[in-house]
Motif scaffolding. Structure first.
Motif, short mmCIF file in Angstrom:
data_model
loop_
_atom_site.label_atom_id
_atom_site.label_comp_id
_atom_site.label_asym_id
_atom_site.label_seq_id
_atom_site.Cartn_x
_atom_site.Cartn_y
_atom_site.Cartn_z
N THR A 1 0.83 -1.21 0.00
CA THR A 1 0.00 0.00 0.00
C THR A 1 0.87 1.26 0.00
O THR A 1 0.56 2.23 -0.70
N SER A 2 1.95 1.25 0.77
CA SER A 2 2.80 2.43 0.84
C SER A 2 3.49 2.69 -0.49
O SER A 2 3.55 3.83 -0.96
N ILE A 3 3.99 1.64 -1.11
CA ILE A 3 4.66 1.81 -2.41
C ILE A 3 3.67 2.32 -3.43
O ILE A 3 3.98 3.22 -4.23
N ASN A 4 2.47 1.77 -3.44
CA ASN A 4 1.47 2.23 -4.40
C ASN A 4 1.08 3.68 -4.15
O ASN A 4 0.87 4.44 -5.10
N ASN A 5 0.96 4.05 -2.88
CA ASN A 5 0.65 5.45 -2.60
C ASN A 5 1.76 6.37 -3.09
O ASN A 5 1.49 7.43 -3.67
N MET A 6 3.00 5.99 -2.84
CA MET A 6 4.10 6.82 -3.29
C MET A 6 4.14 6.89 -4.82
O MET A 6 4.34 7.97 -5.40
N VAL A 7 3.95 5.75 -5.46
CA VAL A 7 3.93 5.75 -6.93
C VAL A 7 2.79 6.61 -7.45
O VAL A 7 2.95 7.37 -8.42
N ALA A 8 1.64 6.55 -6.77
CA ALA A 8 0.48 7.35 -7.22
C ALA A 8 0.78 8.83 -7.15
O ALA A 8 0.50 9.60 -8.07
N PHE A 9 1.35 9.25 -6.04
CA PHE A 9 1.64 10.69 -5.91
C PHE A 9 2.77 11.12 -6.83
O PHE A 9 2.77 12.24 -7.34
N PHE A 10 3.74 10.24 -7.03
CA PHE A 10 4.79 10.59 -7.99
C PHE A 10 4.22 10.69 -9.41
O PHE A 10 4.64 11.53 -10.20
N MET A 11 3.27 9.83 -9.73
CA MET A 11 2.63 9.93 -11.04
C MET A 11 1.80 11.20 -11.13
O MET A 11 1.72 11.84 -12.19
N ALA A 12 1.17 11.58 -10.02
CA ALA A 12 0.40 12.83 -10.02
C ALA A 12 1.30 14.03 -10.26
O ALA A 12 0.85 15.07 -10.74
N ALA A 13 2.58 13.88 -9.92
CA ALA A 13 3.53 14.98 -10.16
C ALA A 13 3.78 15.20 -11.65
O ALA A 13 4.42 16.18 -12.03
N LEU A 14 3.26 14.32 -12.49
CA LEU A 14 3.37 14.54 -13.93
C LEU A 14 2.48 15.68 -14.40
O LEU A 14 2.68 16.23 -15.48
N VAL A 15 1.47 16.03 -13.59
CA VAL A 15 0.61 17.16 -13.94
C VAL A 15 1.49 18.42 -13.94
O VAL A 15 2.08 18.76 -12.92
N PRO A 16 1.59 19.12 -15.06
CA PRO A 16 2.61 20.17 -15.20
C PRO A 16 2.21 21.50 -14.57
O PRO A 16 2.41 22.55 -15.15
N ILE A 17 1.62 21.45 -13.39
CA ILE A 17 1.28 22.68 -12.67
C ILE A 17 2.13 22.71 -11.41
O ILE A 17 2.02 21.81 -10.57
N PRO A 18 2.97 23.70 -11.24
CA PRO A 18 3.93 23.67 -10.13
C PRO A 18 3.30 23.47 -8.76
O PRO A 18 3.84 22.72 -7.94
N ALA A 19 2.17 24.12 -8.48
CA ALA A 19 1.55 23.98 -7.16
C ALA A 19 1.16 22.53 -6.90
O ALA A 19 1.39 21.99 -5.82
N LEU A 20 0.56 21.90 -7.89
CA LEU A 20 0.12 20.52 -7.73
C LEU A 20 1.29 19.55 -7.81
O LEU A 20 1.28 18.50 -7.16
N ARG A 21 2.29 19.90 -8.58
CA ARG A 21 3.49 19.07 -8.62
C ARG A 21 4.18 19.08 -7.26
O ARG A 21 4.60 18.04 -6.76
N ALA A 22 4.28 20.25 -6.65
CA ALA A 22 4.88 20.34 -5.33
C ALA A 22 4.05 19.56 -4.32
O ALA A 22 4.60 18.81 -3.49
N PHE A 23 2.73 19.71 -4.38
CA PHE A 23 1.85 18.97 -3.47
C PHE A 23 2.04 17.47 -3.63
O PHE A 23 2.13 16.73 -2.63
N SER A 24 2.11 17.00 -4.86
CA SER A 24 2.26 15.56 -5.11
C SER A 24 3.60 15.05 -4.61
O SER A 24 3.69 13.97 -3.99
N LEU A 25 4.66 15.79 -4.87
CA LEU A 25 5.98 15.38 -4.39
C LEU A 25 6.01 15.36 -2.87
O LEU A 25 6.57 14.43 -2.26
#
Length: 1203
Positions: A564-588
């Protein structure tokens, strides 16, 4: 090999028997996966045993490490600059430049520039008029990641490279609307109220640093000319008007907003209310040579300025006699006067179009203006950089250590006072209302938006502490884990703080999403694993040695926690692909915080459990561990006796054998031994459909103790009946039997199929965009202003930027074609028919044509000859100097060209050899035209001073400007209300630039719509790519850790359904798709794993039929999954108290729906799917069913099953 008995948990003198040697058969094709998982679980077992042996050291070092990382929060940077937050991919706060002079623009020092700011996405036009010099921050991980250059980021980088770091002007706005909706504001009475508010605001003064600062000192003034006469220059500097865009400029009363004044001997104070420039020049003519200045005013069409305009109230004693209605005493027709817009003091260069001044306009069939519902006035101020430069070295500031920071403080104080007085200018009972707004207002909103609410954070964590403690408290002190719950929540809180501290150390800037959402979301997600480990720790198999309890716990739960932890981390790292800095920072940041939570749960929390085990061994009270337990009724080991012949008759499920129960009561210092009556009878199978292996009363210690009620013997210490109820008991005895019946399965599949179908329909209702009013708290004055602005004034200033890499002089036709193509776009507001296009190339060409006409007149009259231009006009002399230029360094002058050459040919093009020299002359000689053109040339043309009476001949040598690498054409976009309108305008502009590119002109559009809405061109594609990639990654991770692609595919199927359903529900709720919901939708895949993988793993490692294995999985996971969901909801509950509807609607509502969907899919749909389509068991026995432990491969010993 028998394990030693757990220390202190068996009756005195008891010797355990050897563990039954029940043979287990590995399913043929699953030998390798089972072995690999057993190997991984063995590593986890060793880790748990090691942590338990050194629990004190691990806890100390873990808290020390996490505490040290948490100190990184001291260097955290909260980013509130909207370009940094919302412009796609890499963006620098000082890089977006564009326009000047009008709302939505800002002016860089000496020329025009646009810098688009936005609250996602609509506040762009408010921040586009806001300029402030932002300090640069050191390179960070976030900025490094953002340098993956999108088209927009590359264009902004180019703009920054050419225009540098100059700041631009700021803007303050007043909007007036009637209190009664639909009422006409084009009346003298309404304009009187507008004048009252604007005049009150314009008279604002603030005292700082021992100085008084008023509007005339800090306002922006466009195109101030340089005059050789010192007295006239000082007078002009004091009188030159501020740039104020207001409907009052159509009337004499507009002059009242200008605060400048000058003094001349023998005259009253000169102000714009009594200044007639034509008359003044006539009076000053005998005392100074003002021919050049007179020509400048004539070209700018200043005329009589304000004294030649009608008075709103001709009865006013100060209404000048030159006003058109002074003698008639008739009130003007307001609609007629405002039709076509208004002008500043210059009719030619300062034209305010209707759309900038009036909102909600209505016209008659002939197009004449009849009414309007809103008025708007805009005051432009210098930027902090400009204000600092303006007063640097001035006698007024030499004694205060003048700095740019002080300049910014002055502007902020003035703006706050401006808004306050403007909003209070009209009485409460007035028929109109004023909405005021400034750059500082928006900054204050953003800072408030980004501040951490200590009350909500503390309240959320206290609520979670209370829930964890109450949930894990038990009547039986041996099973109670209240202190573990408290410690677990505090540990997760520390892990969240350490994760955020690590983000700060890595240079990832915080934003509103980080401060308002992440602490609660991370808490809810992190506590899930705490509940899972705590539940598993209390269910250790009987006979597990004390020193191996933690190892056994991690062996059983570590796989699912890791997954579950790996999947959550992968999910948020994938969300960092959204090219909006605020959301990229939030996802990271979310990914890093999840990683810290994982480390805390797997390394530090086992040490807490180990210490709690020591407390239980010492029979201390839970929570109050300093006190001994008064009554600890505990049966730790239940050892079934051997059956005589070792067989069980067919159809019989369980054999109940004699057991011994040991209870210890410290209060009486006695040992109470309860012997259940000797019995060895067979229990017929119950009628439940899942088999009695799961639902027999002998499944736990407490149930076995319950059998003694019928024996007539009483235990000394007995739990209350309500204490025997638990979520696991509910799942075992009620939920699973009901869910796994055939007709229930059919109903579940039909209902979830219907939900999926409705969600697919709802997905078609989802629109792109983000409502501006969701960002600002409702009921505030700021919200009222933004609502009125969005409703009545939907104009956006943009620029068409031309780059270097082509020859401007030889590409004039292509530039004119590009301008024409861009002007023909539907969204572009055309200029009035009486006004020429507002671009530098048109202004430049028209100026050349004007001086050519002056030269022709002077030549025809003989005032200019081949050898002299001194008797000619200023413009004729300028044309003379340009006409003799050849552009040849060897022979730069050719006087024969005076009669053979024109500055503009018959096709309207400037001769290429004169283009750059003429540009130098125009920039130096026409400051008002240059300012109005908003050209923003780079490199800037060299300075050149024209002196008609120069006798040295040096004045004939005109330095050519360097080839241009940056210039821009300004445009107004209108009618942009929906995201589809923006997308259409962006696509049209990009197509025009692409067409120009084929003609050799390199150009790109610039401005807030292109900065902040271009993301929507590829947002859905980015969303689908991220979700599909994440689902694939989830499949691979699950298949790798579970080593069962079949199970992984079912998990991914359920996760995909959750994402689709969440997307569809957004459509029904009217939540628009923007970068924020995209991040949550992508993260939903990872969060959904929390609800599914535990059930899937429990099913995979159980034995028996599919129904039985699904029931066993529910029995073991129902409680921790439910507790995890409730903890997540409690964490999110604090978001509901946010003052910002944006947080409530886009985070609380969406994440709450996601949590509920996850709970339903994980505990209802997935068990049903597993019971129908689940993979075969990995472990089987020779007999009907030998239960296996959860997550492991060993059978349970507390129930003797048929063999």
């Amino acid at each position: 090999m028998a394990r030693p008995p757990p220390l202190g948990e068996l009756p005195p003198g008891y010797t355990p028997p050897a563990r039954p040697a029940t043979p287990q058969i590995l399913a043929g094709s699953l030998k390798a996966p089972l072995w690999l998982r057993a190997y991984f679980q063995g590593l986890l077992f060793s880790l748990g045993c090691g942590i338990q042996r050194h629990c004190g050291k691990v806890l100390f070092l873990g808290l020390l490490a996490f505490g040290a990382l948490a100190l990184g929060l001291r260097v955290a940077i909260i980013e509130t600059d909207l370009e940094q937050l919302w412009v796609e991919a890499h963006f620098d706060a000082t890089s977006a430049r564009g326009l000047e002079l009008f709302p939505g623009r800002k002016q860089s020092a000496g020329s025009a520039a646009l810098k688009g700011h936005v609250i996602p996405p609509h506040l762009c036009r408010y921040r586009a008029i806001i300029a402030r010099h932002c300090p640069s921050h050191p390179p960070s991980l976030q900025s490094s990641l953002q340098k993956v250059g999108s088209r927009v980021s590359q264009e902004l980088e180019y703009t920054k490279e050419k225009l540098g770091e100059e700041a631009a002007y700021t803007s303050q706005m007043l909007i007036q609307t009637p209190r009664q909706e639909g009422e006409n504001v084009l009346t003298p009475e309404a304009l009187d109220l507008h004048l009252q508010a604007a005049l009150t605001a314009s008279k604002v003064q603030v005292s700082l640093y021992g100085k008084s600062w008023d509007l005339n000192k800090i306002c922006y003034k466009s195109g101030v000319p340089l005059i050789e006469n010192g007295m006239i220059e000082r007078m002009i500097e004091k009188l030159f008007p501020c740039v104020i865009l207001t409907p009052l400029d159509c009337f004499w009363e507009g002059a009242k907003l200008q605060g400048g004044s000058a003094y001349l001997p023998g005259r009253p104070d000169i102000q714009w209310t009594n200044l007639d420039p034509e008359q003044l020049l006539e009076e000053l003519g005998p005392f100074a040579s003002l021919e050049g200045f007179r020509e400048l005013l004539d070209k700018a069409q200043v005329g009589q300025a304000y004294v030649g305009r009608p008075c709103l109230h001709p009865d006013d004693l100060h209404c000048p006699p030159s006003a058109p209605n002074h003698h008639s005493r008739q009130a003007p027709n307001v609609a007629q006067e405002l039709s076509g817009g208004c002008h500043g003091f210059s009719h030619k260069f300062m034209h305010w179009q209707e759309e900038l001044l009036l909102g909600g306009m209505a016209r008659d069939p002939q197009g004449q203006l009849l009414r309007a519902e809103a008025l708007q006035s805009t005051f432009l101020l210098m930027s902090p950089r400009q204000l600092y430069e303006h007063f640097r070295g001035d006698y007024q500031t030499h004694d205060i250590g003048w700095s740019e920071e002080q300049a910014g403080t002055v502007l902020q104080a003035w703006q706050r006072r401006f808004v306050q007085l403007a909003q209070e200018a009209l009485p409460e009972n007035a028929s109109q209302q004023i909405h005021a707004f400034s750059s500082t207002t928006l900054d204050d909103i953003l800072h408030a938006f980004s501040e951490v609410s200590a009350a909500r954070v503390v309240g959320g964590y206290l609520l979670m502490l209370a829930y964890a403690c109450v949930t894990m408290l038990r009547w039986d002190c041996a099973q109670s884990q209240g202190a573990v719950g408290l410690a677990g929540v505090l540990l997760v809180a520390l892990a969240v703080a350490s994760g955020l501290g690590l983000c700060a150390l890595l240079g990832i800037a915080f934003n509103a999403a980080t401060t308002q959402v992440l602490p609660f979301l991370a808490l809810g997600i992190g506590v899930d694993d705490i509940f899972l480990l705590a539940h598993a720790f209390t269910e250790a198999p009987p006979g597990t040695p004390l020193q191996e309890r933690m190892g056994e716990c991690l062996q059983r739960t570590g796989t699912s926690v890791t997954l579950t932890s790996i999947n959550n981390m992968v999910a948020f790292f994938m969300a960092a692909l959204v090219p909006i800095p605020a959301l990229r920072a939030f996802s990271l940041q979310a990914a890093i915080v999840v990683g810290c939570n994982f480390a805390a749960v797997m390394l530090v929390f086992p040490a807490v459990l180990s210490l709690d085990l020591h407390r239980r061994h010492c029979q201390r009270l839970d929570v109050l561990c300093c006190f001994s337990s008064p009554c600890s009724a505990r049966v730790i080991q239940i050892l079934p006796q051997e059956l005589g012949n070792g067989t069980v008759p067919v159809g019989i499920a369980h054999l109940t054998a004699t057991v011994q129960a040991f209870a210890h009561c410290e209060a009486s210092s006695q040992h109470v031994v309860t012997i259940l009556p000797p019995q060895a009878h067979l229990v017929p199978p119950p009628s439940d459909p899942l088999g009695s292996e799961l639902f027999s009363p002998g499944g736990s210690t407490r149930d076995l103790l319950g059998q003694e009620e019928g024996t007539g013997q009483k235990a000394a210490c007995k739990s209350l009946p309500c204490a025997r109820w638990s979520l696991a008991h509910f799942a075992r005895s009620q939920f699973a039997p009901l869910l796994l019946q055939s007709h229930t399965k059919a109903v579940v599949l039909v209902l979830f199929g219907a939900l999926l179908g409705l969600s697919l329909y709802g997905a078609t209702l989802v629109q792109d965009g983000l409502a501006l009013t969701d960002v600002v708290p409702r009921g505030t004055k700021e919200h009222a202003f933004l609502s009125a602005q969005l409703r009545y004034f939907s104009l956006y200033e943009v620029a068409l930027v031309t780059q270097g890499g082509f020859d401007y002089a030889h590409s004039q036709r292509a530039l004119f074609d590009l301008h024409q193509r861009f002007s023909s776009l539907k969204a572009v507001l055309p200029p009035p028919a009486t006004q020429a296009p507002r671009t530098w190339l048109h202004y430049y060409r028209n100026w050349l044509q004007g001086i050519q006409a002056a030269f022709d007149q002077d030549w025809a009259s003989g005032r200019i000859t081949h050898h002299s231009y001194r008797n000619g006009s200023e413009d004729g002399a300028l044309a003379y100097k340009l006409l003799v230029q050849t552009g040849d360094a060897q022979e730069p002058l050719d006087f024969s060209q005076l009669t053979t050459k024109k500055l503009v040919d018959k096709e309207g093009l400037i001769p290429p050899e004169l283009f750059y020299m003429g540009l130098t002359v125009w920039v130096s000689s026409d400051p008002l035209g240059l300012a109005a053109s908003q050209a923003n040339f780079y490199p800037p043309p060299p300075e050149w001073l024209h002196d008609k009476y120069d006798t040295t001949g040096e004045n004939l040598r005109i330095p050519a400007a360097q080839p241009l690498e940056f210039a821009q054409f300004p445009f107004l976009l209108r009618g942009l209300q929906k995201t589809a309108d923006f997308v259409e305008a962006i696509e049209g502009a990009r197509a025009a630039c692409a067409e120009a590119g084929r003609a050799g002109v390199r150009a790109y559009p610039s401005g807030s719509p292109f900065l902040f809405w271009e993301q929507y061109l590829g947002l859905r594609r980015c969303f689908l790519l991220a979700v599909c990639t994440l689902l694939l990654c989830t499949f691979l991770v699950c298949a790798l850790l579970l080593l069962n692609p079949w199970t992984a595919a079912l998990i991914v199927l359920v996760l995909a359904m959750m994402t689709v359903e969440l997307f569809g529900i957004m459509g029904f709720l009217g939540i628009k798709l923007s970068a924020i919901p995209v991040v949550i939708l992508v993260a939903s895949v990872g969060i959904g794993v929390e609800f599914t993988v535990h059930v899937a793993l429990g099913f995979l490692t159980a034995q028996g039929s599919r129904n039985l294995r699904a029931a066993r999985a529910l029995e073991r996971t129902f409680a921790p999954v439910t507790d995890g969901a409730i903890s997540t909801l409690l964490g999110l509950l604090m978001l509901a108290g946010s003052n910002f509807d944006f947080i409530v609607r886009y985070f609380f509502v969406v994440l709450t729906i996601l949590t509920l969907l996850g709970l339903l899919h994980g505990l209802v749909l997935l068990p049903v799917l597993l019971s129908i389509l689940g993979p075969p068991p990995e472990v089987t026995t020779p007999s009907c069913s030998q239960p296996t432990g959860w997550g492991g491969i060993e059978p349970r010993q507390n129930t003797l099953s048929g063999q």
